[in-house]
Design a protein around this motif. Structure first.
Motif, PDB file in Angstrom:
ATOM      1  N   UNK A  58       0.816  -1.200   0.000  1.00  0.00           N
ATOM      2  CA  UNK A  58       0.000   0.000   0.000  1.00  0.00           C
ATOM      3  C   UNK A  58       0.853   1.256   0.000  1.00  0.00           C
ATOM      4  N   UNK A  59       0.227   2.422   0.187  1.00  0.00           N
ATOM      5  CA  UNK A  59       0.961   3.696   0.127  1.00  0.00           C
ATOM      6  C   UNK A  59       1.978   3.819   1.258  1.00  0.00           C
ATOM      7  N   UNK A  60       3.002   4.625   1.024  1.00  0.00           N
ATOM      8  CA  UNK A  60       4.026   4.852   2.051  1.00  0.00           C
ATOM      9  C   UNK A  60       4.018   6.282   2.576  1.00  0.00           C
ATOM     10  N   UNK A  61       2.991   7.055   2.193  1.00  0.00           N
ATOM     11  CA  UNK A  61       2.895   8.443   2.655  1.00  0.00           C
ATOM     12  C   UNK A  61       1.442   8.881   2.643  1.00  0.00           C
ATOM     13  N   UNK A  62       1.182  10.055   3.191  1.00  0.00           N
ATOM     14  CA  UNK A  62      -0.166  10.622   3.172  1.00  0.00           C
ATOM     15  C   UNK A  62      -0.078  12.139   3.175  1.00  0.00           C
ATOM     16  N   UNK A  63      -1.190  12.756   2.778  1.00  0.00           N
ATOM     17  CA  UNK A  63      -1.299  14.221   2.750  1.00  0.00           C
ATOM     18  C   UNK A  63      -2.098  14.673   3.964  1.00  0.00           C
ATOM     19  N   UNK A  64      -1.635  15.740   4.599  1.00  0.00           N
ATOM     20  CA  UNK A  64      -2.396  16.310   5.712  1.00  0.00           C
ATOM     21  C   UNK A  64      -2.213  17.825   5.712  1.00  0.00           C
ATOM     22  N   UNK A  65      -3.039  18.503   6.473  1.00  0.00           N
ATOM     23  CA  UNK A  65      -2.908  19.957   6.588  1.00  0.00           C
ATOM     24  C   UNK A  65      -1.575  20.297   7.254  1.00  0.00           C
ATOM     25  N   UNK A  66      -1.019  21.428   6.841  1.00  0.00           N
ATOM     26  CA  UNK A  66       0.271  21.861   7.383  1.00  0.00           C
ATOM     27  C   UNK A  66       0.196  22.027   8.899  1.00  0.00           C
ATOM     28  N   UNK A  67       1.301  21.728   9.558  1.00  0.00           N
ATOM     29  CA  UNK A  67       1.366  21.831  11.013  1.00  0.00           C
ATOM     30  C   UNK A  67       1.999  23.153  11.424  1.00  0.00           C
ATOM     31  N   UNK A  68       2.828  23.149  12.435  1.00  0.00           N
ATOM     32  CA  UNK A  68       3.312  24.381  13.052  1.00  0.00           C
ATOM     33  C   UNK A  68       4.140  25.276  12.130  1.00  0.00           C
ATOM     34  N   UNK A  69       4.674  24.741  11.039  1.00  0.00           N
ATOM     35  CA  UNK A  69       5.512  25.571  10.165  1.00  0.00           C
ATOM     36  C   UNK A  69       4.709  26.600   9.372  1.00  0.00           C
ATOM     37  N   UNK A  70       3.372  26.424   9.291  1.00  0.00           N
ATOM     38  CA  UNK A  70       2.521  27.403   8.605  1.00  0.00           C
ATOM     39  C   UNK A  70       1.314  27.711   9.485  1.00  0.00           C
ATOM     40  N   UNK A  71       1.430  28.757  10.272  1.00  0.00           N
ATOM     41  CA  UNK A  71       0.367  29.105  11.222  1.00  0.00           C
ATOM     42  C   UNK A  71      -0.912  29.569  10.526  1.00  0.00           C
ATOM     43  N   UNK A  88      -8.567  35.273  -1.144  1.00  0.00           N
ATOM     44  CA  UNK A  88      -7.868  34.917  -2.379  1.00  0.00           C
ATOM     45  C   UNK A  88      -7.997  36.000  -3.440  1.00  0.00           C
ATOM     46  N   UNK A  89      -9.124  36.719  -3.453  1.00  0.00           N
ATOM     47  CA  UNK A  89      -9.278  37.819  -4.408  1.00  0.00           C
ATOM     48  C   UNK A  89      -8.273  38.931  -4.134  1.00  0.00           C
ATOM     49  N   UNK A  90      -7.814  39.017  -2.892  1.00  0.00           N
ATOM     50  CA  UNK A  90      -6.801  40.012  -2.520  1.00  0.00           C
ATOM     51  C   UNK A  90      -5.384  39.472  -2.731  1.00  0.00           C
ATOM     52  N   UNK A  91      -5.294  38.264  -3.304  1.00  0.00           N
ATOM     53  CA  UNK A  91      -3.980  37.691  -3.583  1.00  0.00           C
ATOM     54  C   UNK A  91      -3.318  37.051  -2.382  1.00  0.00           C
ATOM     55  N   UNK A  92      -4.088  36.774  -1.353  1.00  0.00           N
ATOM     56  CA  UNK A  92      -3.521  36.179  -0.143  1.00  0.00           C
ATOM     57  C   UNK A  92      -3.656  34.657  -0.177  1.00  0.00           C
ATOM     58  N   UNK A  93      -2.765  33.992   0.531  1.00  0.00           N
ATOM     59  CA  UNK A  93      -2.823  32.530   0.630  1.00  0.00           C
ATOM     60  C   UNK A  93      -2.732  32.143   2.095  1.00  0.00           C
ATOM     61  N   UNK A  94      -3.332  30.985   2.410  1.00  0.00           N
ATOM     62  CA  UNK A  94      -3.277  30.588   3.804  1.00  0.00           C
ATOM     63  C   UNK A  94      -3.472  29.114   4.058  1.00  0.00           C
ATOM     64  N   UNK A  95      -3.728  28.334   3.020  1.00  0.00           N
ATOM     65  CA  UNK A  95      -3.914  26.894   3.191  1.00  0.00           C
ATOM     66  C   UNK A  95      -2.715  26.147   2.616  1.00  0.00           C
ATOM     67  N   UNK A  96      -2.054  25.398   3.448  1.00  0.00           N
ATOM     68  CA  UNK A  96      -0.914  24.590   3.014  1.00  0.00           C
ATOM     69  C   UNK A  96      -1.118  23.149   3.446  1.00  0.00           C
ATOM     70  N   UNK A  97      -0.517  22.239   2.683  1.00  0.00           N
ATOM     71  CA  UNK A  97      -0.542  20.822   3.019  1.00  0.00           C
ATOM     72  C   UNK A  97       0.882  20.294   3.042  1.00  0.00           C
ATOM     73  N   UNK A  98       1.052  19.157   3.664  1.00  0.00           N
ATOM     74  CA  UNK A  98       2.371  18.550   3.728  1.00  0.00           C
ATOM     75  C   UNK A  98       2.262  17.050   3.478  1.00  0.00           C
TER      76      UNK A  98
END
Length: 223
Positions: A58-71, A88-98
């Motif tokens: 089976x898989x050896x990794x998984x995707x999850x929401x970013x932890x402490x490195x992206x508040x 996002x319309x203002x060009x801002x970003x805030x959702x990261x995954x790892x």
């Protein structure tokens, strides 16, 4: 000149499986399409033992929401869809995954994640029902070109051309550019490239190319 993207028309010229490289959930209207090479991680699951390239483990990794490195991620997860749209319309970003490992991964071993059962079912349905576009009478699956090693020289293409969906390309070793020299790096005339994809070392890039001559069953002279 300014680098700005310009919309030329509203007419759709075709369709692609863009959502196959995005992350979504059946209970959410949000679709995330990361601009990183994480979208290239292949699928594998224990639901279909033996299929794919990851064996029976089976898989050896998984995707999850970013932890402490992206508040910002934890803050954005509390926002409504309307608030996210406004940000996002203002060009801002805030959702990261790892991507995190779920078991030991050896050096050089491919990374796999489980796309989920719904994706698996949707993909199987797509493969079963997909048909070439009616406008592409001469459509040729690239996989069939590779499996049959149907690699044509320029002279052969003059009388038996590839259909429009096929573009011959060659791997070029960027690490060997000093060996080739600047002039040869640009044209690649007279250089020999192996016909298969068994490239073992260095950083490689794909370039459109033409086969000038087949010097043997496995090596071509290309331009």
């Amino acid at each position: 000149e300014t680098g700005a993207m310009v919309k030329k028309h509203d007419t759709a010229v075709g369709k692609q499986l863009l959502v196959n490289y995005c992350f979504g959930h059946g209970q959410s209207k949000l679709l995330l399409c990361p601009m990183t090479n994480s979208v290239l991680i292949n699928h594998c699951s224990t639901r279909k033992v033996g299929e794919g390239q990851c064996g029976d483990k089976g898989p050896n990794a998984k995707i999850r929401w970013a932890t402490s490195w992206d508040h910002a991620t934890s803050e954005w997860l509390e926002k409504s869809m309307e608030e996210i749209e406004a940000e996002t319309k203002l060009g801002r970003r805030g959702l990261s995954m790892e991507v995190i490992a779920t078991r030991d991964i050896a050096a050089g071993q491919e990374i796999f994640i489980d796309y989920g059962e719904e994706w698996e079912m949707a993909w199987e349905k797509h493969v079963k029902e997909w048909k070439p576009p009616q406008s592409s009478v001469d459509y040729m699956p690239v996989a069939s070109v590779m499996s049959s090693e149907d690699f044509r020289t320029l002279d052969e293409e003059a009388t038996n051309p590839y259909p429009p969906n096929v573009q011959p390309v060659c791997f070029f070793d960027q690490c060997s550019q000093e060996e080739y020299g600047n002039e040869e790096e640009e044209s690649m005339d007279g250089k020999i490239f192996k016909s298969t994809l068994g490239v073992n070392s260095g950083e490689h890039s794909l370039y459109p190319c033409d086969i000038i001559e087949k010097s043997s069953d496995d090596f071509f002279i290309v331009r």
